[in-house]
Design an enzyme around this catalytic site. Structure first.
Site, PDB file in Angstrom:
ATOM      1  N   SER A   1      89.953  49.370   0.768  1.00 52.04           N
ATOM      2  CA  SER A   1      90.507  49.848  -0.499  1.00 52.04           C
ATOM      3  C   SER A   1      89.973  51.248  -0.735  1.00 52.04           C
ATOM      4  O   SER A   1      88.816  51.542  -0.405  1.00 52.04           O
ATOM      5  CB  SER A   1      90.040  48.930  -1.638  1.00 52.04           C
ATOM      6  OG  SER A   1      90.233  49.573  -2.884  1.00 52.04           O
TER       7      SER A   1
ATOM      8  N   MET B   1      99.257  55.874  -2.993  1.00 49.51           N
ATOM      9  CA  MET B   1      98.697  56.820  -3.966  1.00 49.51           C
ATOM     10  C   MET B   1      97.700  57.741  -3.250  1.00 49.51           C
ATOM     11  O   MET B   1      96.818  58.321  -3.899  1.00 49.51           O
ATOM     12  CB  MET B   1      98.026  56.067  -5.113  1.00 49.51           C
ATOM     13  CG  MET B   1      99.028  55.207  -5.892  1.00 49.51           C
ATOM     14  SD  MET B   1      98.532  54.847  -7.578  1.00 49.51           S
ATOM     15  CE  MET B   1      97.019  53.971  -7.317  1.00 49.51           C
TER      16      MET B   1
ATOM     17  N   HIS C   1      96.400  51.617   4.916  1.00 50.17           N
ATOM     18  CA  HIS C   1      97.659  52.358   4.781  1.00 50.17           C
ATOM     19  C   HIS C   1      98.232  52.694   6.157  1.00 50.17           C
ATOM     20  O   HIS C   1      99.441  52.625   6.374  1.00 50.17           O
ATOM     21  CB  HIS C   1      97.432  53.689   4.038  1.00 50.17           C
ATOM     22  CG  HIS C   1      96.932  53.544   2.640  1.00 50.17           C
ATOM     23  ND1 HIS C   1      95.636  53.848   2.278  1.00 50.17           N
ATOM     24  CD2 HIS C   1      97.555  53.142   1.510  1.00 50.17           C
ATOM     25  CE1 HIS C   1      95.489  53.645   0.978  1.00 50.17           C
ATOM     26  NE2 HIS C   1      96.624  53.206   0.494  1.00 50.17           N
TER      27      HIS C   1
HETATM   28  O1  PAF Z   1      99.702  50.026  -4.096  1.00 49.96           O
HETATM   29  C1  PAF Z   1      99.730  51.222  -4.487  1.00 49.96           C
HETATM   30  O2  PAF Z   1      99.086  52.106  -3.926  1.00 49.96           O
HETATM   31  C2  PAF Z   1     100.577  51.582  -5.704  1.00 49.96           C
HETATM   32  O3  PAF Z   1     100.568  50.565  -6.643  1.00 49.96           O
HETATM   33  C3  PAF Z   1     102.019  51.975  -5.320  1.00 49.96           C
HETATM   34  C4  PAF Z   1     102.771  50.816  -4.709  1.00 49.96           C
HETATM   35  C5  PAF Z   1     102.005  53.149  -4.360  1.00 49.96           C
HETATM   36  C6  PAF Z   1     102.794  52.401  -6.585  1.00 49.96           C
HETATM   37  O4  PAF Z   1     102.198  53.497  -7.198  1.00 49.96           O
END
Ligand code: PAF
Length: 291
Positions: free
Chosen positions: A190, A35, A42
Site C-alpha cells: 500500500s 492515485m 500497481h
Molecule cells: O484505488 C485507488 O487508488 C483509487 O480509489 C482509484 C480507484 C484510483 C480512484 O481514485
C-alpha cells in the site's frame, strides 16, 4: 535501441485522440486507475492489463472527493517522476495525468452513488468515500472507454462497488480483479505503508496473519461472531492502536453473513497511529480448504 518510455497526456482530448487512434487500428485497451505513488501492487495491475489488452492506459489522479476532511489528502505521496519510470519499465503505453480542474471543472455538481455494497465497513468509517470513488472511476471510464479495467482485491469493497456500478449502468467494459501483492511477511502493499515506523511496520504484518488464522477458524466451523470478536482482540493485543472493523461478508455482494453458507470474504481495517491498514482474505466453504 532507445529504452521504452510511457507517453504522458494531461488533457481529456489528448487521451481520447490516442485511444481513438488505437481503436482505428483494431487494438484493445486496458485501464489501470491509480492515485500514483506506484508500488509493485500497481505494477502487477499494469502487467495484467498488458497480458489481456493490446494497449494499457494508467491514470494518475489523487482524487480529492474520496478523502474526508480529516484524512491524508495533503500528505498523500506524490512522485510523478518515479511513477513514470516504473510505468515505462512495466511497458504501460500511456499515463493520463489530469489536473483537478479538468476532472472537477468549475460548477461540478454530479455524483455517482452505488448503494448497498458500499454500506458498512469503509462506507461507515469514511463517509462519502465511495461516492468520490464511483464518480471519478465513472469519469475515467467515460474518458478512456477501455475494454477492461483492472482493480486490486486489496480494496475489496471498492472492487465490488465498481463491479456493481458497471453492471447497473450497463458500462461496456469488464472489471478484472487482481489478487493482492504482499511483502514476504504477508503485509499487503500500500502507498500508505511508507508512513509506518519500523515498530509499526513489524506490527502491521500481523494483520494478514490474524485474518488468515480467523478465516481458517471460520472455515473450520467456528461461529462468525465469536471468530471476528477474537480477531479484533488479537489485533489490539498485537499492538494495533484501534480496529475499525473485522467483518465476514459474502464474497460476491458483501451481504452480511451469520453462517458460512456461501463463499465469503473476511475484511478488516486497523490503525497504527494515523495510518489505516486494510486487508482481506477469502474464506472457502467448509467443504474446501481455506487458501
Ligand atoms: O484505488 C485507488 O487508488 C483509487 O480509489 C482509484 C480507484 C484510483 C480512484 O481514485
Amino acid at each position: 535501441m532507445a529504452a521504452f518510455r510511457t507517453r504522458v497526456v494531461r488533457s481529456i482530448p489528448a487521451l481520447r485522440d490516442t485511444v481513438a487512434r488505437w481503436r482505428r487500428d483494431g487494438e484493445t485497451v486496458g485501464l489501470v486507475p491509480t492515485m500514483g505513488a506506484l508500488h509493485e501492487g500497481h505494477i502487477e495491475l499494469v502487467r495484467r492489463s498488458g497480458a489481456h489488452c493490446d494497449r494499457t492506459v494508467v491514470s494518475i489522479f489523487v482524487n480529492p472527493t474520496q478523502f474526508n476532511p480529516d484524512e491524508d489528502l495533503d500528505r498523500y505521496p506524490r512522485q510523478e517522476e518515479d511513477d513514470l519510470k516504473a510505468l515505462s519499465a512495466a511497458g504501460a503505453d500511456l499515463a493520463f495525468i489530469p489536473a483537478a480542474g479538468d476532472i472537477y471543472p468549475e460548477g461540478f455538481a454530479t455524483a455517482v452513488h452505488v448503494g448497498r455494497v458500499t454500506t458498512g465497513m469503509e462506507g461507515t468509517v469514511r463517509i462519502g468515500h465511495f461516492d468520490g470513488v464511483a464518480t471519478v472511476v465513472c469519469k475515467l471510464f467515460m474518458q478512456t472507454g477501455p475494454d477492461k479495467a483492472f482493480f486490486g482485491e486489496k480494496d475489496y469493497q471498492q472492487l465490488i462497488a465498481v463491479q456493481r456500478m458497471v453492471r447497473d449502468l450497463d458500462m461496456p467494459l469488464t472489471v478484472v480483479p487482481v489478487p493482492t501483492v504482499r511483502e514476504a511477511d504477508g503485509l499487503a502493499l500500500s502507498s500508505r505503508n511508507a508512513y509506518l515506523s519500523p515498530e509499526q511496520r513489524r506490527i502491521a504484518a500481523t494483520l494478514n496473519r490474524i485474518l488468515r488464522e480467523t478465516a481458517r477458524a471460520i472455515a473450520g466451523g467456528r461461529a462468525i461472531d465469536a471468530a471476528t470478536a477474537a480477531a479484533r482482540q488479537a489485533l489490539l493485543d498485537a499492538g494495533f492502536d484501534a480496529v475499525d472493523y473485522v467483518e465476514c461478508r459474502a464474497a460476491a455482494d458483501l451481504a452480511a453473513l451469520e453462517t458460512l453458507d456461501r463463499p465469503a470474504r473476511l475484511l478488516a481495517t486497523a490503525r497504527l497511529g494515523p495510518t489505516r491498514l486494510l486487508d482481506n482474505v477469502p474464506i472457502d466453504r467448509p467443504d474446501r480448504p481455506a487458501r
